[in-house]
Design an enzyme around this catalytic site. Structure first.
Site, PDB file in Angstrom:
ATOM      1  CB  THR A 201      10.122  18.060  23.536  1.00 26.69           C
ATOM      2  OG1 THR A 201      11.286  17.270  23.730  1.00 26.69           O
ATOM      3  CG2 THR A 201      10.244  19.369  24.270  1.00 26.69           C
ATOM      4  NE  ARG A 229      19.984  14.195  25.509  1.00 24.66           N
ATOM      5  CZ  ARG A 229      18.862  14.674  24.974  1.00 24.66           C
ATOM      6  NH1 ARG A 229      17.787  14.799  25.709  1.00 24.66           N
ATOM      7  NH2 ARG A 229      18.832  15.041  23.717  1.00 24.66           N
ATOM      8  CB  ILE A 230      21.526  18.505  29.852  1.00 21.74           C
ATOM      9  CG1 ILE A 230      21.554  18.233  31.367  1.00 21.74           C
ATOM     10  CG2 ILE A 230      20.809  19.811  29.557  1.00 21.74           C
ATOM     11  CD1 ILE A 230      22.390  19.191  32.165  1.00 21.74           C
ATOM     12  N   GLY A 231      19.343  17.816  27.328  1.00 16.72           N
ATOM     13  CA  GLY A 231      18.971  18.089  25.941  1.00 16.72           C
ATOM     14  C   GLY A 231      18.832  19.577  25.670  1.00 16.72           C
ATOM     15  CG  ASP A 232      16.252  20.806  22.410  1.00 15.76           C
ATOM     16  OD1 ASP A 232      15.304  21.577  22.147  1.00 15.76           O
ATOM     17  OD2 ASP A 232      16.112  19.577  22.448  1.00 15.76           O
ATOM     18  CB  THR A 251       9.868  19.410  19.684  1.00 16.49           C
ATOM     19  OG1 THR A 251       9.808  17.986  19.766  1.00 16.49           O
ATOM     20  CG2 THR A 251       9.097  19.848  18.451  1.00 16.49           C
ATOM     21  N   GLY A 252      12.599  17.859  18.948  1.00 13.76           N
ATOM     22  CA  GLY A 252      13.283  17.019  17.967  1.00 13.76           C
ATOM     23  C   GLY A 252      14.582  16.498  18.513  1.00 13.76           C
ATOM     24  CD  GLU A 253      19.519  14.208  15.705  1.00 14.99           C
ATOM     25  OE1 GLU A 253      20.764  14.179  15.779  1.00 14.99           O
ATOM     26  OE2 GLU A 253      18.886  14.043  14.655  1.00 14.99           O
ATOM     27  N   GLY A 254      17.626  16.737  20.118  1.00 12.03           N
ATOM     28  CA  GLY A 254      18.213  17.756  20.989  1.00 12.03           C
ATOM     29  C   GLY A 254      19.634  18.143  20.637  1.00 12.03           C
TER      30      GLY A 254
END
Length: 331
Positions: A201, A229-232, A251-254
């Site tokens: 990201t 899918r929607i992330g952070d 950034t990272g594991e949403g």
């Protein structure tokens, strides 16, 4: 007048096997974007304008996972998302499920400035983009050959794969399957093995000379993610947050960032516990991620800049008005 500061990131969770020429490529782009932001701040551009400008530049280059070069869904398409937030009045805009908008961050800005809403997604966001006359391109524009190859491997491995730039040989991706392969990596997301952890990201945080804070984040999400899918990244308070005190981009594991409302928590511990910026960032990375892996960049209204991550590395760069400048990958 206060002191300005800027930070950019291109993702946390860098694999130690990343070839040095790929690291240099990434650092060169981060340096270019940082210099672009510094020049804009020196010419008195507002914080919100600077974060949009810098993230647009990151989206246009296929090196990181946003805009052109975005990770592919399980269907082989690109679904992009972004958000932007102006800390002065806590105004924000966010978008998800974009398939034709060349610069998602700018559409997020238009949602903030030109719509009665904070968040638009999928066909509604695309329709709004057409009405606003933003630059549209075919979905193919965002798809790179490297990502097509990586999706194929991810499908064969039944895994979510984060980094298309790692050489695949020796990683066991060719033979990995849920079961033995999953045990090798120990990293899982909802029961599926994550073979290479580097969600790239992009984001930018800025405090300008007037003490105004702003943040923006943009992503293509995860390779082989489910469609929809929607992330952070587009979620205000999770991947992006800005207020009168600070601005944060994650950034990272949403999924872990969402559960920990990571970006908002930095502001909260500054506000309610009185923590200084770096201490707030460290606290949140340590206490709010549970088993998750992530990183963040932040600035405060005092012109401070902070970085925090619990991964092997994070692509990032930062600069302050007093002449400090750094572009780095590792700890």
């Amino acid at each position: 007048m206060g002191a300005w500061a800027i930070a950019v990131h291109g993702g946390a969770g860098v694999d130690p096997n990343l070839p040095s020429e790929r690291q240099e490529e990434a650092k060169k782009l981060l340096t270019h974007c940082l210099n672009l932001g510094i020049t804009a701040l020196r010419s008195s551009l507002s914080a919100i304008d600077v974060v949009e400008l810098v993230v647009r530049e990151l989206e246009t280059d296929p090196i990181f996972n946003s805009g052109r070069g975005s990770a592919l869904t399980e269907k082989g398409t690109v679904e992009m998302e972004a958000s932007i937030m102006d800390g002065t009045k806590r105004r924000c805009g966010a978008v998800s499920g974009l398939t034709t908008v060349k610069n998602p961050v700018s559409l997020a800005r238009l949602v903030m400035d030109k719509s009665p809403h904070s968040y638009l997604a999928f066909s509604g966001a695309e329709e709004f983009a057409r009405k606003q006359g933003v630059e549209l391109v075919d979905n193919d524009f965002f798809i790179t050959e490297e990502n097509v190859g990586m999706l194929k491997l991810a499908k064969e491995a039944n895994a979510i794969v984060f980094d298309y730039r790692i050489p695949v040989v020796g990683l066991g991706l060719e033979t990995c399957s849920v079961g033995a392969g999953a045990m090798e990596s120990n990293l899982q997301m909802n029961g599926l093995p994550i073979r290479v952890y580097a969600p790239e990201t992009v984001g930018c945080v800025v405090v300008d000379g007037h003490g105004r804070c702003a943040a923006a984040t943009s992503t293509g999400g995860l390779m082989n993610k489910m469609s929809g899918r929607i992330g952070d990244s587009p979620l205000i308070g999770s991947g992006t947050y800005a207020c009168d005190l600070c601005a944060v981009s994650c950034t990272g594991e949403g999924e872990a960032i969402i559960r920990g409302t990571l970006a908002r928590d930095v502001a909260a511990v500054m506000e309610y516990k009185g923590f200084p910026l770096q201490e707030a960032v460290d606290y949140v990375v340590k206490k709010r991620l549970d088993e998750g892996k992530a990183g963040m960049i932040a600035v405060s209204n005092k012109g401070e800049v902070a970085v925090g991550f619990n991964t092997t590395g994070m692509f990032r760069g930062c600069a302050t008005e007093d002449g400090f400048m750094e572009v780095a990958v590792w700890n």
